[in-house]
Design an enzyme around this catalytic site. Structure first.
Site, PDB file in Angstrom:
ATOM      1  N   THR A  98      30.531  23.385  51.963  1.00 14.87           N
ATOM      2  CA  THR A  98      30.957  23.838  53.270  1.00 14.87           C
ATOM      3  C   THR A  98      29.805  24.543  53.972  1.00 14.87           C
ATOM      4  OG1 THR A  98      33.182  24.184  52.393  1.00 14.87           O
ATOM      5  CG2 THR A  98      32.648  25.412  54.349  1.00 14.87           C
TER       6      THR A  98
ATOM      7  N   GLY B  39      30.994  27.261  49.312  1.00 16.91           N
ATOM      8  CA  GLY B  39      30.958  27.383  47.872  1.00 16.91           C
ATOM      9  C   GLY B  39      32.280  27.234  47.150  1.00 16.91           C
ATOM     10  N   GLY B  40      33.256  26.499  47.717  1.00 17.70           N
ATOM     11  CA  GLY B  40      34.471  26.194  46.983  1.00 17.70           C
ATOM     12  C   GLY B  40      35.167  27.435  46.448  1.00 17.70           C
TER      13      GLY B  40
END
Length: 569
Positions: free
Chosen positions: A382, A464-465
């Protein structure tokens, strides 16, 4: 020494300096922070194609002076044809009928394909988010503010697409990491990979010039025809034809029916302000819970301001993360899958952020021992960006194609790389996130915005999930609870509970700067610690923050782990 940059006009922060500069230029030309963010969003889609693009989703938080913050959900739903039967007919999923308990997987497995047209099963919502944000800007701006034309907002992105960008180190690294699968996508290989002397696909090297003329032409078309053309115009028709021809379940009707939504943001009340984030299908609830739980633990266990970046600080946040993720994964799904509709579902999530609920969760945390954590986290990549203008409007924004380079499917005529966010669905029946037409996938995306009682407003976030809630909580507590400056808080060593970026371990990962006494102390508390090789690791995300003070001072900071920048008017 690390310094936070400051000024007295507007400021923009982004994980690529060209995006921050694009926003600054719009502010200088009389645009507001919302318009600047659209320019930044278009530019970052060109200069950071491995992390985001116009074929993905986005989420907004906007705070205008004297008004409550609003949120925009620009997440696309699963296609009408994207059913479990659709994938079962192709050999994916379970050999059972709808409503039954899953039995044996079909020949090709029980997961949605990760790359290619079958991975492109949800509508790309981010352009609709730009459209909705600009509509809100027009509705709420002073009469004397003349909206800037799309041709101006998208000009930098169009120029960079035509003239070319210098490939970043992270684009090279991620192209190399996923070369085997991405090279199998023919248009992707042609547009985003190089060729060796023997004709084999190779990653473009850092500093190489990458031109994206088809994407530039698409942005130019949108600038002339309007953003709605992406869903209900000539561009939509061309994209739908190419998606269907390639084998995607997406159709023109799916694009036609899409509309970004303004939604009520979630809010957690702290002793000195409010923090806002997005409701489901995002994990915004987790971010707010972690921060709320940390405040509760600080009060009951006496974590002082001087204890920033100490084992107690990290342990409290890590254990708060576990509690928040347990709640998140028992609750967060597509709002349409829940009784009571969106309004009722937001209220259900908000209930977990009440002071009494946070206190109850905080009591379950042992400050002397780590909770065993056999947990399987989610992936995702992202970009986060922030902007504020001289009038005080502040924006926190996030945009993504999910995995690096999304589905890897690039539409030939438009240059749009489609997301693979639909991988968040489950092909099994009767699951919290089971695939069904019209449902929204679970999102790791979640931008944050803090409104302090003293008048400060701070937009902050990261990519970063699974690391997004953890990094946001680290940054906020460092700034608001432990007296660090914006840049120090972002640059300081970080950690990650779980995996991201394709890692398989779910350990507690520390940057190498946290090795030694810190690592030993966390191990003694029961954490399974893994020290990363890098002092500044991509694994820990690309964070940023923008702060506006009541006296007009603005601050902005970007992550040294990225190619980012902070730009001021």
């Amino acid at each position: 020494m690390i310094h936070t940059r400051r000024g007295f006009g507007g400021a923009c922060a982004a994980p690529h300096h060209l995006a921050a500069e694009a926003g600054r230029d719009i502010l200088r030309d009389g645009g507001n922070a919302i318009e600047a963010m659209v320019a930044m969003a278009a530019t970052i889609a060109v200069v950071y194609p491995h992390m985001n693009g116009i074929g993905g989703d986005g989420f907004w938080l906007i705070k205008r002076p004297g008004q409550a913050p609003i949120a925009i959900d620009a997440c696309g739903a699963a296609a009408e044809h994207a059913s479990r039967e659709f994938y079962a007919d192709l050999g994916y999923g379970y050999a059972t009928s709808l409503g039954e308990v899953p039995a044996a997987p079909l020949a090709k497995g029980n997961s949605i394909p990760t790359r290619g047209p079958l991975a492109a099963l949800t509508v790309a919502g981010t352009i609709g988010g730009w459209q909705e944000a600009l509509a809100y800007s027009t509705e709420t701006s002073a009469p004397e503010h003349t909206p800037l034309p799309l041709t101006q907002l998208l000009a930098t992105a169009i120029r960079l697409g035509n003239d070319g960008i210098a490939v970043s180190a992270s684009q090279q690294a991620l192209s190399e990491k996923h070369l085997a699968t991405l090279s199998q996508q023919p248009v992707f290989a042609e547009r985003y990979l190089g060729q060796s002397e023997t004709g084999d696909a190779i990653a473009l090297q850092e500093g190489a010039r990458l031109r994206q003329p088809e994407l530039a032409a698409t942005l130019a078309h949108l600038a002339d025809a309007g953003l709605d053309d992406f869903y209900r115009g000539e561009l939509a028709t061309h994209m739908a034809t190419e998606l269907e021809d390639a084998g995607s379940p997406l159709r023109l009707s799916d694009l036609n029916h899409y509309q970004a939504q303004r939604v009520t943001p979630l809010k957690v009340r702290l002793h000195d302000g409010d923090i806002y984030n997005l409701p489901a299908p995002t994990q915004g609830l987790a971010t707010l819970m972690i921060i709320g739980l940390y405040d509760a633990l600080s009060a009951t266990h006496g974590i002082s301001e001087a204890e920033g970046n100490t084992p107690r600080h990290l342990h409290a946040l890590i254990e708060a993360t576990k509690r928040a993720f347990l709640v998140r994964d028992s609750l967060i799904t597509s709002p349409d899958a829940m009784e009571g509709g969106l309004e009722g579902y937001v209220a259900t999530q908000q209930a977990h952020l009440e002071t009494s609920a946070l206190a109850e969760e905080a009591e379950k945390i042992d400050m002397q021992s780590a909770l065993t954590w056999p947990y399987e986290p989610a992936e995702g990549d992202t970009i986060w960006m922030g902007a504020t203008d001289s009038d005080g409007t502040t924006v926190s924004f996030i945009q993504s194609v999910y995995w690096e380079f999304g589905s890897g499917m690039v539409l030939p005529s438009s240059g749009v790389m489609w997301q693979n966010r639909g991988l968040a669905f489950d092909l099994a029946s009767n699951q919290l996130r089971s695939l069904a037409p019209g449902r929204k996938p679970f999102h790791t995306l979640n931008p944050s915005l803090a409104c302090f009682d003293d008048g400060r407003v701070m937009a902050f976030g990261t990519m970063g999930g699974e690391g997004q809630p953890q990094t946001q909580a680290a940054i906020f507590t460092r700034i608001a609870r432990h007296g660090m400056s914006l840049q120090t808080a972002i640059s300081a060593p970080r950690w990650l509970l779980g995996r991201t970026w394709g890692d398989i371990s779910t350990s507690l990962k520390l940057e190498s700067r946290l090795d030694g006494d810190m690592a030993d102390a966390l191990r003694e508390l029961g954490h399974e610690v893994e020290v990363l090789e890098d002092a500044y690791s991509d694994t820990l995300g690309h964070a940023g923050a923008v702060m506006r003070h009541p006296d007009g001072t603005v601050e902005a900071a970007h992550d040294p782990r990225s190619d980012g920048g902070a730009a001021f008017t």
